[in-house]
Design a protein around this motif. Structure first.
Motif, PDB file in Angstrom:
ATOM      1  N   VAL A  39       0.861  -1.185   0.000  1.00  0.00           N
ATOM      2  CA  VAL A  39       0.000   0.000   0.000  1.00  0.00           C
ATOM      3  C   VAL A  39       0.894   1.230   0.000  1.00  0.00           C
ATOM      4  O   VAL A  39       1.759   1.373   0.858  1.00  0.00           O
ATOM      5  CB  VAL A  39      -0.940  -0.001   1.231  1.00  0.00           C
ATOM      6  N   THR A  40       0.667   2.081  -0.991  1.00  0.00           N
ATOM      7  CA  THR A  40       1.456   3.317  -1.107  1.00  0.00           C
ATOM      8  C   THR A  40       0.486   4.497  -1.169  1.00  0.00           C
ATOM      9  O   THR A  40      -0.721   4.285  -1.296  1.00  0.00           O
ATOM     10  CB  THR A  40       2.307   3.292  -2.395  1.00  0.00           C
ATOM     11  N   PRO A  41       0.979   5.739  -1.129  1.00  0.00           N
ATOM     12  CA  PRO A  41       0.061   6.884  -1.167  1.00  0.00           C
ATOM     13  C   PRO A  41      -0.837   6.908  -2.405  1.00  0.00           C
ATOM     14  O   PRO A  41      -1.906   7.489  -2.385  1.00  0.00           O
ATOM     15  CB  PRO A  41       1.006   8.084  -1.122  1.00  0.00           C
ATOM     16  N   GLY A  42      -0.447   6.214  -3.484  1.00  0.00           N
ATOM     17  CA  GLY A  42      -1.312   6.220  -4.674  1.00  0.00           C
ATOM     18  C   GLY A  42      -2.343   5.100  -4.679  1.00  0.00           C
ATOM     19  O   GLY A  42      -3.141   5.005  -5.607  1.00  0.00           O
ATOM     20  N   THR A  43      -2.330   4.240  -3.678  1.00  0.00           N
ATOM     21  CA  THR A  43      -3.206   3.055  -3.709  1.00  0.00           C
ATOM     22  C   THR A  43      -4.646   3.429  -3.363  1.00  0.00           C
ATOM     23  O   THR A  43      -4.906   4.019  -2.314  1.00  0.00           O
ATOM     24  CB  THR A  43      -2.694   1.997  -2.694  1.00  0.00           C
ATOM     25  N   ASP A  44      -5.571   3.061  -4.269  1.00  0.00           N
ATOM     26  CA  ASP A  44      -6.991   3.308  -4.013  1.00  0.00           C
ATOM     27  C   ASP A  44      -7.599   2.072  -3.353  1.00  0.00           C
ATOM     28  O   ASP A  44      -7.606   0.990  -3.942  1.00  0.00           O
ATOM     29  CB  ASP A  44      -7.729   3.558  -5.338  1.00  0.00           C
ATOM     30  N   LEU A  62      -1.687   3.364   6.468  1.00  0.00           N
ATOM     31  CA  LEU A  62      -0.621   2.821   5.621  1.00  0.00           C
ATOM     32  C   LEU A  62      -0.347   3.733   4.430  1.00  0.00           C
ATOM     33  O   LEU A  62       0.554   3.491   3.641  1.00  0.00           O
ATOM     34  CB  LEU A  62      -1.000   1.421   5.119  1.00  0.00           C
ATOM     35  N   GLY A  63      -1.192   4.763   4.263  1.00  0.00           N
ATOM     36  CA  GLY A  63      -0.950   5.751   3.211  1.00  0.00           C
ATOM     37  C   GLY A  63      -1.943   5.711   2.067  1.00  0.00           C
ATOM     38  O   GLY A  63      -1.840   6.500   1.132  1.00  0.00           O
ATOM     39  N   ALA A  64      -2.921   4.773   2.110  1.00  0.00           N
ATOM     40  CA  ALA A  64      -3.850   4.628   0.978  1.00  0.00           C
ATOM     41  C   ALA A  64      -4.867   5.753   0.922  1.00  0.00           C
ATOM     42  O   ALA A  64      -5.108   6.446   1.909  1.00  0.00           O
ATOM     43  CB  ALA A  64      -4.580   3.288   1.086  1.00  0.00           C
ATOM     44  N   ARG A  65      -5.479   5.888  -0.291  1.00  0.00           N
ATOM     45  CA  ARG A  65      -6.626   6.770  -0.486  1.00  0.00           C
ATOM     46  C   ARG A  65      -7.843   5.861  -0.323  1.00  0.00           C
ATOM     47  O   ARG A  65      -8.018   4.927  -1.110  1.00  0.00           O
ATOM     48  CB  ARG A  65      -6.576   7.289  -1.929  1.00  0.00           C
ATOM     49  N   VAL A  66      -8.644   6.122   0.706  1.00  0.00           N
ATOM     50  CA  VAL A  66      -9.643   5.109   1.095  1.00  0.00           C
ATOM     51  C   VAL A  66     -11.069   5.597   0.930  1.00  0.00           C
ATOM     52  O   VAL A  66     -11.418   6.709   1.326  1.00  0.00           O
ATOM     53  CB  VAL A  66      -9.440   4.692   2.577  1.00  0.00           C
ATOM     54  N   THR A  67     -11.901   4.715   0.342  1.00  0.00           N
ATOM     55  CA  THR A  67     -13.347   4.923   0.323  1.00  0.00           C
ATOM     56  C   THR A  67     -13.962   3.816   1.180  1.00  0.00           C
ATOM     57  O   THR A  67     -13.643   2.637   0.996  1.00  0.00           O
ATOM     58  CB  THR A  67     -13.919   4.821  -1.109  1.00  0.00           C
ATOM     59  N   ILE A  90     -10.639   9.871   5.188  1.00  0.00           N
ATOM     60  CA  ILE A  90     -11.214   8.823   4.335  1.00  0.00           C
ATOM     61  C   ILE A  90     -12.554   9.340   3.804  1.00  0.00           C
ATOM     62  O   ILE A  90     -13.180  10.199   4.423  1.00  0.00           O
ATOM     63  CB  ILE A  90     -11.421   7.478   5.090  1.00  0.00           C
ATOM     64  N   ARG A  91     -12.988   8.775   2.651  1.00  0.00           N
ATOM     65  CA  ARG A  91     -14.320   9.107   2.128  1.00  0.00           C
ATOM     66  C   ARG A  91     -15.265   8.049   2.644  1.00  0.00           C
ATOM     67  O   ARG A  91     -15.008   6.848   2.472  1.00  0.00           O
ATOM     68  CB  ARG A  91     -14.318   8.993   0.590  1.00  0.00           C
ATOM     69  N   VAL A  92     -16.360   8.454   3.281  1.00  0.00           N
ATOM     70  CA  VAL A  92     -17.316   7.459   3.794  1.00  0.00           C
ATOM     71  C   VAL A  92     -18.637   7.664   3.066  1.00  0.00           C
ATOM     72  O   VAL A  92     -19.156   8.782   3.023  1.00  0.00           O
ATOM     73  CB  VAL A  92     -17.517   7.591   5.317  1.00  0.00           C
ATOM     74  N   ARG A  93     -19.170   6.594   2.479  1.00  0.00           N
ATOM     75  CA  ARG A  93     -20.415   6.664   1.720  1.00  0.00           C
ATOM     76  C   ARG A  93     -21.420   5.667   2.287  1.00  0.00           C
ATOM     77  O   ARG A  93     -21.043   4.549   2.647  1.00  0.00           O
ATOM     78  CB  ARG A  93     -20.178   6.303   0.244  1.00  0.00           C
ATOM     79  N   ARG A  94     -22.684   6.090   2.325  1.00  0.00           N
ATOM     80  CA  ARG A  94     -23.729   5.145   2.736  1.00  0.00           C
ATOM     81  C   ARG A  94     -24.298   4.494   1.489  1.00  0.00           C
ATOM     82  O   ARG A  94     -24.630   5.190   0.518  1.00  0.00           O
ATOM     83  CB  ARG A  94     -24.836   5.860   3.500  1.00  0.00           C
ATOM     84  N   GLY A  95     -24.399   3.156   1.504  1.00  0.00           N
ATOM     85  CA  GLY A  95     -24.983   2.489   0.346  1.00  0.00           C
ATOM     86  C   GLY A  95     -24.883   0.988   0.475  1.00  0.00           C
ATOM     87  O   GLY A  95     -24.279   0.456   1.416  1.00  0.00           O
ATOM     88  N   ARG A 105     -13.112   1.986  -9.966  1.00  0.00           N
ATOM     89  CA  ARG A 105     -12.244   0.808  -9.824  1.00  0.00           C
ATOM     90  C   ARG A 105     -11.160   1.096  -8.796  1.00  0.00           C
ATOM     91  O   ARG A 105     -10.726   2.242  -8.661  1.00  0.00           O
ATOM     92  CB  ARG A 105     -11.596   0.460 -11.165  1.00  0.00           C
ATOM     93  N   PHE A 106     -10.734   0.052  -8.106  1.00  0.00           N
ATOM     94  CA  PHE A 106      -9.794   0.217  -6.988  1.00  0.00           C
ATOM     95  C   PHE A 106      -8.615  -0.741  -7.153  1.00  0.00           C
ATOM     96  O   PHE A 106      -8.698  -1.754  -7.848  1.00  0.00           O
ATOM     97  CB  PHE A 106     -10.519  -0.071  -5.661  1.00  0.00           C
ATOM     98  N   ASP A 107      -7.520  -0.403  -6.467  1.00  0.00           N
ATOM     99  CA  ASP A 107      -6.358  -1.306  -6.458  1.00  0.00           C
ATOM    100  C   ASP A 107      -6.560  -2.427  -5.451  1.00  0.00           C
ATOM    101  O   ASP A 107      -6.046  -3.534  -5.611  1.00  0.00           O
ATOM    102  CB  ASP A 107      -5.092  -0.524  -6.075  1.00  0.00           C
ATOM    103  N   LEU A 108      -7.295  -2.095  -4.384  1.00  0.00           N
ATOM    104  CA  LEU A 108      -7.484  -3.080  -3.310  1.00  0.00           C
ATOM    105  C   LEU A 108      -8.897  -2.930  -2.756  1.00  0.00           C
ATOM    106  O   LEU A 108      -9.318  -1.822  -2.401  1.00  0.00           O
ATOM    107  CB  LEU A 108      -6.443  -2.801  -2.211  1.00  0.00           C
ATOM    108  N   VAL A 109      -9.633  -4.033  -2.716  1.00  0.00           N
ATOM    109  CA  VAL A 109     -10.954  -4.040  -2.075  1.00  0.00           C
ATOM    110  C   VAL A 109     -10.849  -4.937  -0.859  1.00  0.00           C
ATOM    111  O   VAL A 109     -10.387  -6.088  -0.955  1.00  0.00           O
ATOM    112  CB  VAL A 109     -12.055  -4.561  -3.035  1.00  0.00           C
ATOM    113  N   ILE A 110     -11.246  -4.417   0.310  1.00  0.00           N
ATOM    114  CA  ILE A 110     -11.206  -5.223   1.531  1.00  0.00           C
ATOM    115  C   ILE A 110     -12.627  -5.335   2.066  1.00  0.00           C
ATOM    116  O   ILE A 110     -13.424  -4.407   1.929  1.00  0.00           O
ATOM    117  CB  ILE A 110     -10.266  -4.611   2.608  1.00  0.00           C
ATOM    118  N   SER A 111     -12.958  -6.478   2.658  1.00  0.00           N
ATOM    119  CA  SER A 111     -14.301  -6.598   3.225  1.00  0.00           C
ATOM    120  C   SER A 111     -14.361  -7.657   4.314  1.00  0.00           C
ATOM    121  O   SER A 111     -13.834  -8.762   4.164  1.00  0.00           O
ATOM    122  CB  SER A 111     -15.327  -6.950   2.137  1.00  0.00           C
TER     123      SER A 111
END
Ligand SMILES: C[S@@+](CC[C@H](N)C(=O)[O-])C[C@H]1O[C@@H](n2cnc3c(N)ncnc32)[C@H](O)[C@@H]1O
Length: 225
Positions: A39-44, A62-67, A90-95, A105-111
């Motif tokens: 994870v780097t500062p450019g990681t979505d 860790l430096g990521a851009r997080v939604t 971080i960006r937080v969205r309800r949905g 599209r993202f570099d990493l999806v966690i759930s």
């Protein structure tokens, strides 16, 4: 592969309001897997079902851009407050899962989705929405496996944690059908929580293993070709 019981990271979100999932073994097991990713500062990063924002905030540290996405209003509020308290952005969205991020599209999806098998059919309500996931526990998992390829960039990674009670082979097969290359990277045995203990008779009727009162948690890592 990690097999010992996971424990909380040193930095945990400060606030878990009533009705929001308190970070626990599954959160911590996935946190450990997250730390192994580049994870780097450019990681979505996209966190589906963020709850208190524990995983989303760890990715931000860790430096990521997080939604971060959650269907629960209380969880969205908790994640936003915890971001403020921890000084992370971080960006937080309800949905409903990825409907909150159409076309992204993202570099990493966690759930860490709801995955507990439930005698009640259909979508859970109230606080149980954080853990109940239909008769086989796969209501959300199957949707995440199906949507992953659409929301990952090429070589993007999905990390998802769940109980072996809802079928590890099913997850691997679904992801492979969706064109991802998937494997189990972490396993941990943890004691049954309150919800599983209250469902012992029903779980036994279904032939699910309950004798040792422990469940196996797994992290599945899938890569988009
Ligand atoms: C097991 S909790 C995990 C919370 C947090 N990620 C963690 O690891 O501590 C699952 C979360 O998914 C959320 N959730 C349930 N159904 C959802 C849906 N359809 N779309 C988005 N979030 C959902 C719940 O509100 C809950 O916060």
């Amino acid at each position: 592969m990690t097999v010992e019981s996971p424990c909380p990271p040193t930095e945990s979100p400060a606030w878990t309001p009533p009705g929001v999932y308190e970070p626990q073994y599954d959160t911590w097991l996935l946190t450990r897997a997250l730390h192994r990713e580049k994870v780097t500062p450019g990681t979505d990063v996209l966190d589906l079902g963020t709850g208190t924002g524990a995983l989303a905030l760890e990715a931000a540290r860790l430096g990521a851009r997080v939604t971060a996405v959650d269907i629960s209003r209380r969880a969205v509020l908790a994640a936003r407050v915890n971001a403020l308290l921890s000084g992370q952005s971080i960006r937080v969205r309800r949905g409903d899962l990825t409907s909150a991020v159409p076309g992204h599209r993202f570099d990493l999806v966690i759930s860490n989705p709801p995955y507990v098998p439930s005698p009640r059919h259909g979508t859970a309500r109230g606080a149980a929405r954080a853990w109940d996931a239909g008769w086989d526990g796969r209501l959300l998992l199957d949707r995440i496996c199906g949507a992953a390829a659409t929301h990952l960039r090429p070589h993007g990674v999905l990390l998802v944690v769940h109980s072996a009670l809802c079928g590890v082979e099913d997850t691997l097969a679904r992801l492979s059908e969706a064109g991802l290359s998937a494997a189990v990277t972490d396993r941990a045995l943890v004691p049954f929580g309150r919800v599983l203990r209250s469902r012992l008779a029903w779980l036994r009727q279904r032939g699910l293993p309950t004798d040792d009162m422990v469940e196996e948690l797994v992290v599945v890592r899938a890569v988009r070709a």
